[in-house]
Write a protein that holds these residues in place. Sequence first.
Motif, PDB file in Angstrom:
ATOM      1  N   ALA A  92      14.465 -38.348  31.276  1.00 51.84           N
ATOM      2  CA  ALA A  92      13.890 -37.490  32.316  1.00 51.84           C
ATOM      3  C   ALA A  92      13.058 -38.287  33.323  1.00 51.84           C
ATOM      4  N   ARG A  93      12.978 -39.592  33.101  1.00 50.15           N
ATOM      5  CA  ARG A  93      12.199 -40.491  33.957  1.00 50.15           C
ATOM      6  C   ARG A  93      10.718 -40.095  34.005  1.00 50.15           C
ATOM      7  N   ASP A  94      10.200 -39.671  32.865  1.00 48.44           N
ATOM      8  CA  ASP A  94       8.803 -39.243  32.760  1.00 48.44           C
ATOM      9  C   ASP A  94       8.024 -40.311  31.984  1.00 48.44           C
ATOM     10  N   PHE A  95       7.549 -41.296  32.709  1.00 49.18           N
ATOM     11  CA  PHE A  95       6.858 -42.437  32.113  1.00 49.18           C
ATOM     12  C   PHE A  95       5.590 -42.001  31.375  1.00 49.18           C
ATOM     13  N   GLY A  96       4.812 -41.110  31.978  1.00 46.88           N
ATOM     14  CA  GLY A  96       3.558 -40.669  31.368  1.00 46.88           C
ATOM     15  C   GLY A  96       3.775 -40.017  30.016  1.00 46.88           C
ATOM     16  N   ARG A  97       4.733 -39.118  29.945  1.00 45.53           N
ATOM     17  CA  ARG A  97       5.012 -38.441  28.670  1.00 45.53           C
ATOM     18  C   ARG A  97       5.601 -39.410  27.649  1.00 45.53           C
ATOM     19  N   ALA A  98       6.407 -40.340  28.108  1.00 48.29           N
ATOM     20  CA  ALA A  98       6.969 -41.337  27.185  1.00 48.29           C
ATOM     21  C   ALA A  98       5.857 -42.172  26.565  1.00 48.29           C
ATOM     22  N   ALA A 105      13.675 -49.217  26.037  1.00 48.05           N
ATOM     23  CA  ALA A 105      13.874 -48.041  26.894  1.00 48.05           C
ATOM     24  C   ALA A 105      12.715 -47.886  27.881  1.00 48.05           C
ATOM     25  N   LEU A 106      11.497 -48.127  27.409  1.00 51.21           N
ATOM     26  CA  LEU A 106      10.333 -48.025  28.295  1.00 51.21           C
ATOM     27  C   LEU A 106      10.362 -49.113  29.374  1.00 51.21           C
ATOM     28  N   ILE A 107      10.770 -50.312  29.004  1.00 50.94           N
ATOM     29  CA  ILE A 107      10.891 -51.403  29.978  1.00 50.94           C
ATOM     30  C   ILE A 107      11.946 -51.053  31.015  1.00 50.94           C
ATOM     31  N   GLU A 108      13.066 -50.509  30.565  1.00 55.90           N
ATOM     32  CA  GLU A 108      14.120 -50.103  31.491  1.00 55.90           C
ATOM     33  C   GLU A 108      13.622 -49.017  32.449  1.00 55.90           C
ATOM     34  N   LEU A 109      12.831 -48.083  31.925  1.00 54.59           N
ATOM     35  CA  LEU A 109      12.261 -47.034  32.758  1.00 54.59           C
ATOM     36  C   LEU A 109      11.362 -47.633  33.845  1.00 54.59           C
ATOM     37  N   CYS A 110      10.599 -48.647  33.482  1.00 56.87           N
ATOM     38  CA  CYS A 110       9.753 -49.324  34.474  1.00 56.87           C
ATOM     39  C   CYS A 110      10.608 -49.939  35.572  1.00 56.87           C
ATOM     40  N   GLY A 111      11.734 -50.504  35.198  1.00 54.74           N
ATOM     41  CA  GLY A 111      12.625 -51.101  36.183  1.00 54.74           C
ATOM     42  C   GLY A 111      13.170 -50.072  37.144  1.00 54.74           C
ATOM     43  N   GLY A 112      13.469 -48.883  36.626  1.00 54.41           N
ATOM     44  CA  GLY A 112      13.998 -47.826  37.471  1.00 54.41           C
ATOM     45  C   GLY A 112      13.006 -47.350  38.510  1.00 54.41           C
ATOM     46  N   SER A 113      11.722 -47.539  38.226  1.00 58.84           N
ATOM     47  CA  SER A 113      10.699 -47.104  39.175  1.00 58.84           C
ATOM     48  C   SER A 113       9.998 -48.276  39.853  1.00 58.84           C
ATOM     49  N   GLY A 114      10.525 -49.496  39.659  1.00 53.63           N
ATOM     50  CA  GLY A 114       9.978 -50.667  40.346  1.00 53.63           C
ATOM     51  C   GLY A 114       8.614 -51.111  39.850  1.00 53.63           C
ATOM     52  N   GLN A 115       8.301 -50.874  38.593  1.00 52.98           N
ATOM     53  CA  GLN A 115       6.984 -51.203  38.047  1.00 52.98           C
ATOM     54  C   GLN A 115       7.067 -52.415  37.120  1.00 52.98           C
ATOM     55  N   VAL A 116       7.224 -53.577  37.721  1.00 53.59           N
ATOM     56  CA  VAL A 116       7.387 -54.797  36.930  1.00 53.59           C
ATOM     57  C   VAL A 116       6.140 -55.105  36.102  1.00 53.59           C
ATOM     58  N   ASP A 117       4.958 -54.853  36.646  1.00 55.71           N
ATOM     59  CA  ASP A 117       3.734 -55.144  35.890  1.00 55.71           C
ATOM     60  C   ASP A 117       3.634 -54.278  34.638  1.00 55.71           C
ATOM     61  N   LEU A 120      13.555 -57.225  30.760  1.00 55.36           N
ATOM     62  CA  LEU A 120      12.460 -57.800  31.549  1.00 55.36           C
ATOM     63  C   LEU A 120      12.993 -58.612  32.730  1.00 55.36           C
ATOM     64  N   ILE A 121      14.048 -59.375  32.490  1.00 57.17           N
ATOM     65  CA  ILE A 121      14.651 -60.166  33.571  1.00 57.17           C
ATOM     66  C   ILE A 121      15.216 -59.235  34.642  1.00 57.17           C
ATOM     67  N   ALA A 122      15.897 -58.186  34.219  1.00 51.47           N
ATOM     68  CA  ALA A 122      16.479 -57.237  35.177  1.00 51.47           C
ATOM     69  C   ALA A 122      15.383 -56.552  36.005  1.00 51.47           C
ATOM     70  N   LYS A 181      14.973 -56.917  40.009  1.00 54.45           N
ATOM     71  CA  LYS A 181      15.009 -55.698  40.829  1.00 54.45           C
ATOM     72  C   LYS A 181      13.773 -55.610  41.716  1.00 54.45           C
ATOM     73  N   CYS A 182      12.651 -56.088  41.206  1.00 55.10           N
ATOM     74  CA  CYS A 182      11.394 -56.025  41.952  1.00 55.10           C
ATOM     75  C   CYS A 182      11.160 -57.280  42.791  1.00 55.10           C
ATOM     76  N   GLY A 183      12.134 -58.197  42.808  1.00 52.95           N
ATOM     77  CA  GLY A 183      12.027 -59.396  43.631  1.00 52.95           C
ATOM     78  C   GLY A 183      11.141 -60.491  43.064  1.00 52.95           C
ATOM     79  N   ASP A 184      10.805 -60.409  41.782  1.00 56.98           N
ATOM     80  CA  ASP A 184       9.940 -61.406  41.150  1.00 56.98           C
ATOM     81  C   ASP A 184      10.792 -62.416  40.383  1.00 56.98           C
ATOM     82  N   VAL A 185      11.448 -63.297  41.143  1.00 61.67           N
ATOM     83  CA  VAL A 185      12.367 -64.270  40.565  1.00 61.67           C
ATOM     84  C   VAL A 185      11.629 -65.247  39.653  1.00 61.67           C
ATOM     85  N   GLN A 186      10.432 -65.639  40.040  1.00 69.27           N
ATOM     86  CA  GLN A 186       9.688 -66.598  39.221  1.00 69.27           C
ATOM     87  C   GLN A 186       9.345 -66.022  37.852  1.00 69.27           C
TER      88      GLN A 186
END
Length: 184
Positions: A19-25, A46-58, A82-84, A88-93
């Motif tokens: 459901a893409r609900d990070f807070g509830r997850a 799954a949580l890391i993947e969810l972060c990627g879907g919303s651009g939240q690399v940190d 994590l690499i993906a 996706k967020c442009g943090d190649v380093q």
Amino acid sequence: KVRPNAATYTALIDACVQARDFGRAMTALQEMLMASEVPEPAVFNALIELCGGSGQVDYAYQIFLYMRQLSVIPNSLTFRGLIAVSLKCGDVQRAELTVDEMAAAGWEPDSATAESLLTACASRAEVAAGLPRLLQRLMPCIEHKQRSPLLARLAETLAAGKMYGLAMQIVGYLQAEPSPPDVQ
């Protein structure tokens, strides 16, 4: 009284991720831990993947650190996620550092992950200088039949970005790449 177990919490977290609900997850993860249920790496993946879907690399890397604090051992999917997210967020380093950490944990990136990282490096001038080193590091991870087309794409990308010296280096690798054996 019926109490949820690890499978119940995992299903709940998966539903929140779908459901893409990070807070509830994250709330479900906290409840899981408070119930002394230990999550599998798949929950964190799954949580890391969810972060990627919303651009939240940190957040993805915070989840990874939290995973480690709980002594949950990351698997290859954790590192690939994590690499993906980083790419996706442009943090190649950060992606490059994750490849090194992945190797230290005994895992190697798959061919698609290695290709994604190399392509991202070639398209970003600020990190392209590290491409030859990274190429040597990742080339063994790339399937043989995909190497020549990848090298050609990297050279084209570098040339399009006016990084001609690096493009010529890649052309040199391309010329040195052995041809696959003929199948009779």
